[in-house]
Design a protein around this motif. Structure first.
Motif, mmCIF file in Angstrom:
data_model
loop_
_atom_site.group_PDB
_atom_site.id
_atom_site.type_symbol
_atom_site.label_atom_id
_atom_site.label_comp_id
_atom_site.label_asym_id
_atom_site.label_seq_id
_atom_site.Cartn_x
_atom_site.Cartn_y
_atom_site.Cartn_z
ATOM 1 N N MET A 121 0.827 -1.213 0.000
ATOM 2 C CA MET A 121 0.000 0.000 0.000
ATOM 3 C C MET A 121 0.859 1.260 0.000
ATOM 4 N N SER A 161 2.433 1.971 -3.320
ATOM 5 C CA SER A 161 1.442 2.520 -4.248
ATOM 6 C C SER A 161 1.157 3.980 -3.933
ATOM 7 N N TRP A 169 4.074 6.064 -5.302
ATOM 8 C CA TRP A 169 4.001 6.248 -6.749
ATOM 9 C C TRP A 169 2.885 7.221 -7.124
ATOM 10 N N PHE A 170 1.760 7.122 -6.407
ATOM 11 C CA PHE A 170 0.629 8.011 -6.669
ATOM 12 C C PHE A 170 1.025 9.467 -6.415
ATOM 13 N N ASP A 189 -1.193 3.618 -11.965
ATOM 14 C CA ASP A 189 -0.675 2.418 -11.310
ATOM 15 C C ASP A 189 -0.794 2.512 -9.799
ATOM 16 N N GLY A 190 -0.467 3.688 -9.253
ATOM 17 C CA GLY A 190 -0.560 3.864 -7.808
ATOM 18 C C GLY A 190 -1.981 3.782 -7.321
ATOM 19 N N GLY A 201 -3.210 0.292 -7.302
ATOM 20 C CA GLY A 201 -2.604 -0.434 -6.189
ATOM 21 C C GLY A 201 -3.252 -0.105 -4.856
ATOM 22 N N LEU A 202 -3.738 1.142 -4.721
ATOM 23 C CA LEU A 202 -4.405 1.553 -3.482
ATOM 24 C C LEU A 202 -5.828 1.034 -3.386
#
Length: 317
Positions: free
Chosen positions: A1, A4, A7-8, A191-192, A195-196
């Motif tokens: 988490m 992600s 990256w977000f 992508d982030g 992933g979250l």
């Protein structure tokens, strides 16, 4: 988490830098090519702040996550009005002299209704998407035609928005850097966010509506507050209405033109009506004295918080 989330956040930073770079580069090249500073400024007011959202949505559609892109496009319109405009008006009252904004607000309301009706069958087709993009071209032509008669003060304010260096090399580099920043920023944000999603219990559609739409709007919120404090109410409201029209007609329309977009039934019942109500709230605020005060800003912010809590409640139930 946490990876992600990192990256977000990095993606949001790159999008903010890319959006600023592309506006400067496009402004400089337009001036170099002899475009009227007023016309160039008007076009950039309409589309400049929506380019990061466009980059995110194109990447999401390319990855096959059209629901995240749809949520971001519509969520961005609610965020534009409720959060961006609300925070700016709360920071400093907004005086609006731009007469063309009232009919453009009418176009936004009509466009929201039309897109909602098109989505009643659960799908936006390629033909409908192309039609929406053509509608934006018509709206932009209307704005360009009717804004020529605005006051000299307003024209000077819009022209100042394009003030930058006009060197060929510098602006081409700006555009290249912007393209790279927007590409990687959009990639990291999508992508982030995906992933979250499992950690937050959110579908891609709701990820686009809440964290992605709010996150990509934060630089615009800061810029709107700064512009409000400088007394540039026309630019703040112009950005919000122009960006909302761009999101509705070009971003949503472009997604459908690339690939037919599935529209969930719940979206027609809640999110489209919410976007319409937020735009409708501006009608009484922009009539009469053409002024958005702190009270109106507080109302918009409260409505935005209420909408976000409602969406979160829907997620959990």
């Amino acid at each position: 988490m946490w990876a992600s989330l990192g990256w977000f956040a990095l993606g949001l930073l790159l999008l903010a830098l890319g959006g600023d770079s592309i506006v400067k580069g496009a402004s400089g090249l337009a001036r170099r090519l002899g475009a009227s500073p007023f016309i160039a400024g008007l076009v950039l007011v309409a589309i400049g702040t929506s380019l990061p959202e466009l980059a995110v949505n194109l990447h999401a559609v390319w990855r096959g996550d059209a629901s995240l892109a749809l949520g971001n496009a519509v969520g961005s319109n609610i965020v534009n009005i409720g959060l961006t405009l609300g925070a700016a008006a709360l920071a400093a009252p907004l005086l609006v002299r731009w007469r063309a904004l009232s009919p453009l607000l009418g176009c936004l309301l009509a466009g929201t209704v039309v897109v909602a009706l098109l989505g009643l069958d659960g799908m936006l087709s390629r033909v409908e998407g192309i039609g929406l993009m053509l509608a934006f071209a018509a709206v932009l032509a209307f704005a360009l035609t009717h804004s020529r008669n605005e006051s000299p003060e307003l024209k000077a304010e819009i022209e100042a928005y394009t003030a930058t260096r006009t060197d060929w090399g510098l602006n081409l580099v700006r555009l290249l850097i912007a393209a790279a920043l927007l590409y990687y920023g959009a990639r990291f944000v999508v992508d982030g966010a995906l992933g979250l999603g499992p950690a937050l219990g959110m579908s891609p559609l709701l990820l686009g509506l809440l964290p992605v739409a709010i996150g990509t709007a934060l630089p615009e919120v800061a810029a709107a507050i700064a512009a409000a404090r400088r007394g540039q109410g026309d630019m703040v409201v112009g950005h919000v209405i122009g960006a909302s029209l761009f999101n509705l007609l070009v971003v949503v329309g472009g997604m459908a033109a690339i690939r037919p977009v599935s529209v969930p039934e719940s979206f027609v019942r809640l999110e489209w009506p919410a976007a319409f109500v937020f735009a409708l709230m501006l009608v009484p605020m922009l009539r009469g004295d053409l002024r958005l005060g702190r009270r109106e800003g507080g109302v918009l912010l409260a409505a935005f918080v209420g909408w976000a809590l409602l969406e979160w409640w829907v997620i959990r139930h």
